[in-house]
Design a protein around this motif. Structure first.
Motif, mmCIF file in Angstrom:
data_model
loop_
_atom_site.group_PDB
_atom_site.id
_atom_site.type_symbol
_atom_site.label_atom_id
_atom_site.label_comp_id
_atom_site.label_asym_id
_atom_site.label_seq_id
_atom_site.Cartn_x
_atom_site.Cartn_y
_atom_site.Cartn_z
ATOM 1 N N ASP A 237 -54.163 -12.815 33.280
ATOM 2 C CA ASP A 237 -55.106 -12.397 32.246
ATOM 3 C C ASP A 237 -54.328 -11.875 31.042
ATOM 4 O OD1 ASP A 237 -57.398 -12.979 33.678
ATOM 5 O OD2 ASP A 237 -57.546 -10.964 34.546
ATOM 6 N N ALA A 238 -54.958 -11.985 29.870
ATOM 7 C CA ALA A 238 -54.370 -11.370 28.678
ATOM 8 C C ALA A 238 -54.579 -9.862 28.760
ATOM 9 C CB ALA A 238 -55.019 -11.932 27.425
ATOM 10 N N LYS A 239 -53.602 -9.122 28.291
ATOM 11 C CA LYS A 239 -53.714 -7.667 28.264
ATOM 12 C C LYS A 239 -53.278 -7.166 26.892
ATOM 13 C CE LYS A 239 -52.941 -7.016 33.231
ATOM 14 N NZ LYS A 239 -52.114 -6.359 34.272
ATOM 15 N N ALA A 240 -54.097 -6.302 26.326
ATOM 16 C CA ALA A 240 -53.792 -5.774 24.992
ATOM 17 C C ALA A 240 -54.331 -4.361 24.880
ATOM 18 C CB ALA A 240 -54.408 -6.673 23.923
ATOM 19 N N GLU A 241 -53.921 -3.697 23.815
ATOM 20 C CA GLU A 241 -54.443 -2.363 23.505
ATOM 21 C C GLU A 241 -55.011 -2.412 22.090
ATOM 22 O OE1 GLU A 241 -51.344 0.479 23.958
ATOM 23 O OE2 GLU A 241 -50.999 0.027 26.096
ATOM 24 N N LEU A 242 -56.319 -2.161 21.966
ATOM 25 C CA LEU A 242 -56.972 -2.146 20.660
ATOM 26 C C LEU A 242 -57.362 -0.707 20.363
ATOM 27 C CD1 LEU A 242 -57.985 -3.978 18.343
ATOM 28 C CD2 LEU A 242 -60.210 -4.017 19.469
ATOM 29 N N ASN A 243 -56.758 -0.168 19.313
ATOM 30 C CA ASN A 243 -56.947 1.250 18.986
ATOM 31 C C ASN A 243 -56.657 2.142 20.192
ATOM 32 O OD1 ASN A 243 -57.635 0.547 16.413
ATOM 33 N ND2 ASN A 243 -59.798 1.031 16.575
ATOM 34 N N GLY A 244 -55.640 1.730 20.966
ATOM 35 C CA GLY A 244 -55.212 2.516 22.118
ATOM 36 C C GLY A 244 -56.019 2.280 23.372
ATOM 37 N N LEU A 245 -57.078 1.464 23.295
ATOM 38 C CA LEU A 245 -57.908 1.176 24.468
ATOM 39 C C LEU A 245 -57.417 -0.090 25.143
ATOM 40 C CD1 LEU A 245 -61.442 1.887 22.965
ATOM 41 C CD2 LEU A 245 -60.068 3.400 24.427
ATOM 42 N N ALA A 246 -57.234 -0.019 26.482
ATOM 43 C CA ALA A 246 -56.758 -1.179 27.234
ATOM 44 C C ALA A 246 -57.854 -2.235 27.312
ATOM 45 C CB ALA A 246 -56.334 -0.751 28.637
ATOM 46 N N ILE A 247 -57.482 -3.480 27.038
ATOM 47 C CA ILE A 247 -58.421 -4.599 27.078
ATOM 48 C C ILE A 247 -57.813 -5.694 27.943
ATOM 49 C CG2 ILE A 247 -59.493 -6.437 25.707
ATOM 50 C CD1 ILE A 247 -59.674 -4.508 23.398
ATOM 51 N N THR A 248 -58.640 -6.254 28.830
ATOM 52 C CA THR A 248 -58.216 -7.369 29.674
ATOM 53 C C THR A 248 -59.145 -8.542 29.428
ATOM 54 O OG1 THR A 248 -57.393 -5.851 31.372
ATOM 55 C CG2 THR A 248 -57.788 -8.125 32.045
ATOM 56 N N SER A 249 -58.580 -9.748 29.337
ATOM 57 C CA SER A 249 -59.389 -10.937 29.079
ATOM 58 C C SER A 249 -58.771 -12.136 29.787
ATOM 59 C CB SER A 249 -59.465 -11.215 27.567
ATOM 60 O OG SER A 249 -60.037 -12.473 27.305
#
Length: 475
Positions: A237-249
């Motif tokens: 899965d893709a993993k990122a941090e948007l404005n410090g919030l962990a996001i998984t897609s």
């Protein structure tokens, strides 16, 4: 037409006399025909006027569109890490993004066989979509997914044919034959990225292939102990941090993670990058300039059609036309109007749209427009705000839209005026047709009368000659 010799006996130029008389008789018909020609020119001008009004209305409606004032544009501080786009209504703002992992599709490959024509035998391949977890790995079916069984029968057992059968099965994977120095291998990859889009392959052989090959070579099921295929890439899965919030897609495309914003992840980043969403002022500026041009085109056309040229002593085709003069007056009245709704900007001048000397054309003051675009909410109020039940509070584009809609309606002034001109053309043509019938009868009557006169004068001339001859013989 019959050939006439009227006048030969008497010496009278009867044809010239009849032609002159008929020219006088035809003057009323000629006047009507000239009037028809003038009205057809007016009708053509009205068709052009209608096109100008319609083009102007298109630009007015673009200015009055909610989507224009909700339109945004997005930018990434590092387009190699991520790109960003927005939809209408996206919130203006700034975001911090860090990409810690890209989504990846599971990929497996077989051991090499001599060629793509090598027979892999017969039997079935069963493909399941799902995720692999733990060590040792266990497989969990994807929610809503079903097993897909691929039958491999006689005449379809070559490595290339097996590839084609898998691709035609719609199992959520894509098969490819890859060649290198060792031979041909089958590579199978998930159609979509993400952990939940991994797969396992179970094989059942009924007929062995050639040179020790078989469908078991194409199995991938570590949990079941079948491992003919080697895993080259693990599903991630893709993993990122948007404005410090962990996001998984499961995908590298993050849709609607923030008010209509779509982010496409391109590579991992060691540090955060900035994503900025702003009002699309360029689109708004273009719409305003398009409006000004359409207004000027319409106004200039009206001026040309209604003016009188003192040098050539010719009038425009629509000079004195009350419908066109009324349209021009309405346009000027709206330009002079103000927006009575509570707003910082109340007139077109506040938005940098200035009326030129003479009051017929507009121009854009770039510096004032740029300043106005910095406050799109107030600019939108100038053009669009207002109570639909109270015309005095309408935005300026709402007023122009109401004016052009009325002008272009099936019962509006432009259509009514054109219908009137067409009716007048028909009446005149009918009158000319009736006159032509009477003129034909009049010409026939005149020709008959002059033919009788010609005959009588010829007889009198002959008698005079006879009498003169007799008198001369007595002398």
């Amino acid at each position: 037409m019959a050939i006439s010799s009227t006048g030969l006996g008497s010496g009278l130029d009867v044809e010239s006399i009849i032609t002159s008389l008929m020219a006088v008789e035809r003057k009323p018909a000629a006047l009507l025909e000239n009037a028809v020609s003038t009205m057809k020119s007016q009708l053509s001008s009205y068709g052009q006027l209608q096109s100008h009004v319609s083009a102007f209305q298109d630009k007015v409606r673009a200015m009055a569109s909610t989507s224009l004032w909700n339109q945004t544009v997005a930018a990434s501080s590092d387009a190699t890490v991520a790109s960003v786009t927005t939809e209408s209504g996206s919130a203006v703002g700034s975001y911090s993004l860090k990409v810690t992992q890209l989504a990846q599709a599971q990929t497996v490959s077989s051991t090499a066989v001599p060629a793509k024509t090598t027979s892999m035998g017969q039997g079935t391949l069963t493909i399941d979509l799902g995720s692999w977890t733990g060590d040792p790995a266990t497989f969990g079916m994807k929610a809503g997914a079903s097993s897909v069984t691929v039958q491999i029968g006689p005449g379809e057992s070559s490595l290339a044919a097996v590839r084609d059968k898998i691709n035609a099965a719609g199992a959520g994977v894509v098969a490819t034959v890859i060649y290198d120095a060792t031979g041909a291998r089958l590579s199978i990859r998930s159609s979509e990225t993400g952990v939940q889009n991994g797969f396992r392959i179970r094989a059942t052989e009924t007929v062995a292939g050639e040179n020790g090959a078989g469908l078991s070579m194409l199995a991938y099921d570590p949990e079941g102990g079948a491992g003919g295929m080697t895993q080259n890439l693990v599903a991630k899965d893709a993993k990122a941090e948007l404005n410090g919030l962990a996001i998984t897609s499961s995908s590298n495309t993050l849709k609607d993670v923030a008010d209509g914003m779509t982010i496409k992840l391109l590579k991992q980043s060691d540090s955060a990058i900035d994503l900025n969403v702003t009002q699309d002022s360029e689109a708004q500026k273009t719409a305003i300039n398009d409006f000004v041009k359409a207004y000027n085109d319409l106004s200039s056309f009206i001026q040309t059609q209604t003016k009188y040229n003192a040098d050539s002593k010719t009038a425009g085709k629509l000079q004195g036309d009350r419908t066109v003069i009324g349209l021009q007056a309405q346009m000027r009245e709206i330009l002079r109007g103000v927006n009575n709704a509570p707003a910082v900007m109340r007139s077109l001048s506040d938005a940098g749209i200035e009326v030129q000397k003479g009051g017929n054309t507009l121009s854009v003051n770039s510096s004032k427009l740029t300043a106005a675009l910095a406050n799109p909410a107030e600019l939108k109020k100038l053009f669009m705000s207002g109570d639909s039940t109270n015309e005095s509070t309408w935005g300026l584009m709402s007023r122009f839209n109401a004016m052009t809609t009325n002008m272009l309606s099936s019962e509006g002034p432009l259509t009514t005026r054109q219908d009137g001109i067409n009716a007048s053309i028909k009446r005149n043509n009918d009158r000319v047709s009736d006159m032509e019938t009477r003129l034909t009868a009049t010409e026939a009557r005149l020709r008959k009368q002059y033919e009788a006169l010609d005959t009588q004068m010829a007889k009198m001339s002959a008698l005079g000659s006879y009498v003169s001859t007799q008198l001369n013989s007595l002398l």
